[in-house]
Design an enzyme around this catalytic site. Structure first.
Site, PDB file in Angstrom:
ATOM      1  N   HIS A   1       0.963   4.975   4.307  1.00  0.00           N
ATOM      2  CA  HIS A   1       0.141   5.554   3.246  1.00  0.00           C
ATOM      3  C   HIS A   1       0.508   7.018   2.993  1.00  0.00           C
ATOM      4  O   HIS A   1       0.725   7.434   1.854  1.00  0.00           O
ATOM      5  CB  HIS A   1      -1.341   5.459   3.620  1.00  0.00           C
ATOM      6  CG  HIS A   1      -1.850   4.058   3.659  1.00  0.00           C
ATOM      7  ND1 HIS A   1      -3.140   3.736   4.039  1.00  0.00           N
ATOM      8  CD2 HIS A   1      -1.243   2.870   3.352  1.00  0.00           C
ATOM      9  CE1 HIS A   1      -3.305   2.422   3.977  1.00  0.00           C
ATOM     10  NE2 HIS A   1      -2.168   1.886   3.564  1.00  0.00           N
TER      11      HIS A   1
ATOM     12  N   SER B   1       0.802  -1.228   0.000  1.00  0.00           N
ATOM     13  CA  SER B   1       0.000   0.000   0.000  1.00  0.00           C
ATOM     14  C   SER B   1       0.835   1.278   0.000  1.00  0.00           C
ATOM     15  O   SER B   1       0.433   2.279  -0.584  1.00  0.00           O
ATOM     16  CB  SER B   1      -0.964   0.010   1.193  1.00  0.00           C
ATOM     17  OG  SER B   1      -0.273  -0.150   2.413  1.00  0.00           O
TER      18      SER B   1
END
Length: 207
Positions: free
Chosen positions: A179, A126
């Site tokens: 992230h 991610s």
């Protein structure tokens, strides 16, 4: 037919999805928990963990952890996000630059993750995927593209980020540091790559 052309022009994206999926399947066949994963099992296979990665100088874990996923849903959501961004951005950057964005942002995100969460075991692509979206966002804010072309993609990326923020507020275990770091590093990388691109590259983004 158009989607097949997009897939044909995104070989790195498809290769990354294939590698991540094959690794997960091999792990599942060898006994890895299908839905939630197991920290000890992931560590044996190369997960990111401060005491091992930094203290014991196993820096290769910054790389290997990018290709490990805790469970099937984790894998599916990450690969879907990569596919959606990759089929649009990779034809513009071309394979080597796209791969560079993926790896650089992923490595930076993984290091930031264990810096802020030294007791947590980290896995997943991610950080790199958010890096791809960050680079895409940066390029969309440059004069490289016409306003009429880039507005739908800017809206989509904004929705992607907002949705992930909302999910993070109600879900335990999401690595927001990875992230955000990946996204920020991607923005910086995108602006740097802007100077290597031309209008011909930009024309590969669909109208």
């Amino acid at each position: 037919m158009q989607i097949l052309k997009r897939l044909y022009n995104a070989p790195v994206t498809l290769s990354l999805i294939a590698v991540n999926t094959v690794i997960f399947c091999i792990m599942a066949i060898s006994g890895h928990e299908l839905w939630w994963g197991n920290a000890d099992d992931l560590l044996l296979r190369g997960a990111n963990y401060w005491p091992l990665t930094v203290v014991q100088h196993q820096y290769w874990r910054l790389f290997t952890s990018m290709f490990l996923h805790a469970g099937l849903w984790h894998l599916f959501t990450n690969m879907l996000g990569l596919l959606i961004a990759g089929i649009f951005l990779e034809p513009i950057l071309k394979g080597p630059k796209f791969c560079l964005v993926y790896l650089v942002t992923g490595l930076v995100a993984d290091y930031a993750s264990i810096w802020f969460h030294p007791d947590a075991v980290g896995v997943g692509a991610s950080g790199a995927i958010f890096g791809i979206y960050g680079a895409f966002l940066a390029l969309l804010t440059t004069p490289l593209f016409k306003r009429s072309v880039k507005m739908p993609f800017l809206i989509f990326i904004a929705l992607f980020v907002c949705l992930n923020i909302i999910v993070a507020c109600f879900t335990v275990g999401i690595d927001n540091i990875a992230h955000l770091t990946g996204f920020g590093c991607g923005i910086l990388t995108g602006y740097l790559l802007y100077f290597t691109l031309s209008k011909a590259d930009a024309s590969r983004l669909p109208n």
